[in-house]
Design an enzyme around this catalytic site. Structure first.
Site, PDB file in Angstrom:
ATOM      1  N   GLY A  30      40.979  55.873   0.346  1.00 54.87           N
ATOM      2  CA  GLY A  30      41.715  57.020   0.875  1.00 54.87           C
ATOM      3  C   GLY A  30      41.380  58.357   0.245  1.00 54.87           C
ATOM      4  O   GLY A  30      42.204  59.277   0.278  1.00 54.87           O
ATOM      5  N   SER A  31      40.164  58.507  -0.306  1.00 52.18           N
ATOM      6  CA  SER A  31      39.846  59.822  -0.890  1.00 52.18           C
ATOM      7  C   SER A  31      39.705  60.886   0.196  1.00 52.18           C
ATOM      8  O   SER A  31      40.052  62.049  -0.019  1.00 52.18           O
ATOM      9  CB  SER A  31      38.589  59.754  -1.760  1.00 52.18           C
ATOM     10  OG  SER A  31      37.432  59.601  -0.982  1.00 52.18           O
ATOM     11  N   ARG A  34      43.215  41.897  16.978  1.00 48.16           N
ATOM     12  CA  ARG A  34      42.856  43.298  16.745  1.00 48.16           C
ATOM     13  C   ARG A  34      43.430  44.195  17.826  1.00 48.16           C
ATOM     14  O   ARG A  34      43.918  45.288  17.565  1.00 48.16           O
ATOM     15  CB  ARG A  34      41.326  43.460  16.753  1.00 48.16           C
ATOM     16  CG  ARG A  34      40.716  43.174  15.422  1.00 48.16           C
ATOM     17  CD  ARG A  34      39.321  43.772  15.346  1.00 48.16           C
ATOM     18  NE  ARG A  34      38.672  43.267  14.149  1.00 48.16           N
ATOM     19  CZ  ARG A  34      37.555  43.753  13.641  1.00 48.16           C
ATOM     20  NH1 ARG A  34      36.931  44.744  14.235  1.00 48.16           N
ATOM     21  NH2 ARG A  34      37.030  43.256  12.556  1.00 48.16           N
ATOM     22  N   LEU A  65      37.199  50.253  17.168  1.00 50.49           N
ATOM     23  CA  LEU A  65      38.425  50.371  17.959  1.00 50.49           C
ATOM     24  C   LEU A  65      38.169  50.041  19.417  1.00 50.49           C
ATOM     25  O   LEU A  65      37.207  50.521  20.021  1.00 50.49           O
ATOM     26  CB  LEU A  65      38.992  51.777  17.784  1.00 50.49           C
ATOM     27  CG  LEU A  65      39.569  51.924  16.364  1.00 50.49           C
ATOM     28  CD1 LEU A  65      39.399  53.317  15.836  1.00 50.49           C
ATOM     29  CD2 LEU A  65      41.017  51.482  16.323  1.00 50.49           C
ATOM     30  N   HIS A  74      31.438  59.859   8.685  1.00 52.16           N
ATOM     31  CA  HIS A  74      30.400  58.877   8.365  1.00 52.16           C
ATOM     32  C   HIS A  74      29.503  59.459   7.262  1.00 52.16           C
ATOM     33  O   HIS A  74      29.125  60.628   7.330  1.00 52.16           O
ATOM     34  CB  HIS A  74      29.568  58.578   9.618  1.00 52.16           C
ATOM     35  CG  HIS A  74      28.504  57.549   9.392  1.00 52.16           C
ATOM     36  ND1 HIS A  74      28.787  56.192   9.380  1.00 52.16           N
ATOM     37  CD2 HIS A  74      27.175  57.668   9.142  1.00 52.16           C
ATOM     38  CE1 HIS A  74      27.665  55.520   9.141  1.00 52.16           C
ATOM     39  NE2 HIS A  74      26.671  56.386   8.994  1.00 52.16           N
ATOM     40  N   GLU A 111      34.705  51.141  21.674  1.00 54.31           N
ATOM     41  CA  GLU A 111      33.653  50.127  21.483  1.00 54.31           C
ATOM     42  C   GLU A 111      32.292  50.703  21.104  1.00 54.31           C
ATOM     43  O   GLU A 111      31.261  50.094  21.347  1.00 54.31           O
ATOM     44  CB  GLU A 111      33.488  49.251  22.741  1.00 54.31           C
ATOM     45  CG  GLU A 111      34.758  48.582  23.220  1.00 54.31           C
ATOM     46  CD  GLU A 111      35.224  47.440  22.322  1.00 54.31           C
ATOM     47  OE1 GLU A 111      34.589  47.201  21.275  1.00 54.31           O
ATOM     48  OE2 GLU A 111      36.236  46.817  22.661  1.00 54.31           O
ATOM     49  N   ASP A 158      29.601  55.102  15.716  1.00 60.66           N
ATOM     50  CA  ASP A 158      28.854  56.269  15.233  1.00 60.66           C
ATOM     51  C   ASP A 158      28.054  56.975  16.324  1.00 60.66           C
ATOM     52  O   ASP A 158      27.006  57.558  16.049  1.00 60.66           O
ATOM     53  CB  ASP A 158      27.908  55.860  14.094  1.00 60.66           C
ATOM     54  CG  ASP A 158      28.644  55.219  12.929  1.00 60.66           C
ATOM     55  OD1 ASP A 158      29.827  55.540  12.730  1.00 60.66           O
ATOM     56  OD2 ASP A 158      28.039  54.403  12.225  1.00 60.66           O
TER      57      ASP A 158
HETATM   58  C1  GRF Z   1      33.601  57.046   3.012  1.00 61.63           C
HETATM   59  O1  GRF Z   1      32.322  57.129   2.491  1.00 61.63           O
HETATM   60  C2  GRF Z   1      33.541  57.047   4.510  1.00 61.63           C
HETATM   61  O2  GRF Z   1      32.571  57.863   5.042  1.00 61.63           O
HETATM   62  C3  GRF Z   1      33.192  55.617   4.769  1.00 61.63           C
HETATM   63  O3  GRF Z   1      33.928  54.885   3.824  1.00 61.63           O
HETATM   64  C4  GRF Z   1      34.233  55.719   2.718  1.00 61.63           C
HETATM   65  C5  GRF Z   1      35.723  55.773   2.608  1.00 61.63           C
HETATM   66  O4  GRF Z   1      36.159  56.484   1.528  1.00 61.63           O
HETATM   67  N1  GRF Z   1      33.416  55.272   6.130  1.00 61.63           N
HETATM   68  P1  GRF Z   1      37.692  56.841   1.332  1.00 61.63           P
HETATM   69  O5  GRF Z   1      38.518  55.609   1.684  1.00 61.63           O
HETATM   70  O6  GRF Z   1      38.043  57.997   2.222  1.00 61.63           O
HETATM   71  O7  GRF Z   1      37.808  57.173  -0.110  1.00 61.63           O
END
Ligand code: GRF
Length: 206
Positions: A13-14, A72, A100, A117, A156, A159
Site C-alpha cells: 500500500g505505498s 472472483r 478484473l 504499473h 479482462e 496493462d
Molecule cells: C507497485 O510496484 C505497483 O506498480 C505494482 O505493485 C507494487 C505495489 O506497491 N503493481 P504498493 O502496494 O503500492 O506499495
C-alpha cells in the site's frame, strides 16, 4: 469539486499512502496537493498493510476475498458495489494483483478505473508481468530506461489501457531488481497523484 476516489489494493500500500498524503489524509495532515479524497479502500486480501494504512487514515475499508465470497466474480462485484456506494467517481488500482472481470466493470458503470504499473508500457506489461518480474525483464533486456505508467483499465485486459501519465527513470549499469524497483516506485508515487489530478473536474465560472 473535490474528487471522491476509491482505491483497490492487495499488499503493502505505498501507492495508497502516496495518494492519502497528497489528499491531505496522511499522518502529517496539511493541505491537499490534489483536490481529491479517498472515500473507500478495497482489498482482495485480508490483513494486508494497505488496509492498516486506510484504517490509520480513518478511511472506510474492507477485504473482499475469494475464500469468503466463493468466486472472483462475486468478490469483485461486491468490491465495485462498495466503491459505488461510497460515492467514488474514480477508482485507482494501486498494487492490485487480480485481473478484473466484466462484473466489476458493469457494477462500476461510468466510473473510470486507472492502474499503476512499474514499467514504461506497452513495454514489460501483460499477463505474468508484475512485481519483481517486471524489473528482472527490464534488466535482462539491457534497456537503458524504465519508469512508471498510469493507464486506464478495461475488462479482462492486462496493462493495455490508454496511458494517462508516464514518468521515466534511467537504468544504471550496476542496478539490481531492488535498486531499480526503488527508483521506479518513487516515480509511481508521483505519477499516481498526477494521474488523479487529471480526473479532478474543472470548475468553470457560471
Ligand atoms: C507497485 O510496484 C505497483 O506498480 C505494482 O505493485 C507494487 C505495489 O506497491 N503493481 P504498493 O502496494 O503500492 O506499495
Amino acid at each position: 469539486m473535490t474528487l471522491p476516489v476509491g482505491v483497490l489494493v492487495s499488499g503493502r500500500g505505498s501507492n495508497l499512502q502516496a495518494i492519502l498524503d497528497a489528499c491531505g489524509q496522511g499522518p502529517a495532515g496539511g493541505p491537499a496537493r490534489v483536490d481529491a479524497r479517498v472515500v473507500y479502500v478495497a482489498s482482495n486480501r485480508a490483513g494486508v498493510e494497505a488496509l492498516e494504512r486506510a484504517a490509520r487514515a480513518g478511511v472506510a475499508h474492507a477485504a473482499f476475498t475469494v475464500q469468503d465470497r466463493g468466486s472472483r466474480a462475486v468478490a469483485q462485484a461486491a468490491m465495485a458495489d462498495a466503491i459505488v456506494r461510497a460515492g467514488a467517481r474514480l477508482v485507482v488500482h494501486a498494487g492490485f494483483d487480480h485481473i478484473l472481470g466484466p462484473e466489476y466493470f458493469v457494477r462500476l458503470g461510468d466510473i473510470p478505473a486507472i492502474n499503476v504499473h512499474p514499467a514504461l508500457l506497452p513495454l514489460f506489461g501483460g499477463r505474468g508481468m508484475h512485481g519483481a518480474r517486471v524489473h528482472e525483464a527490464v534488466l535482462a533486456s539491457g534497456a537503458t530506461e524504465s519508469g512508471a505508467t498510469v493507464h486506464r483499465v478495461h475488462p479482462e485486459t492486462v496493462d493495455l489501457g490508454e496511458v494517462v501519465v508516464q514518468r521515466r527513470v534511467p537504468v544504471l549499469p550496476d542496478d539490481d531488481v531492488e535498486t531499480l524497483a526503488a527508483r521506479v516506485l518513487e516515480q509511481e508515487h508521483l505519477a499516481i497523484v498526477d494521474a488523479i489530478r487529471r480526473f479532478v473536474p474543472v470548475e468553470t465560472p457560471a
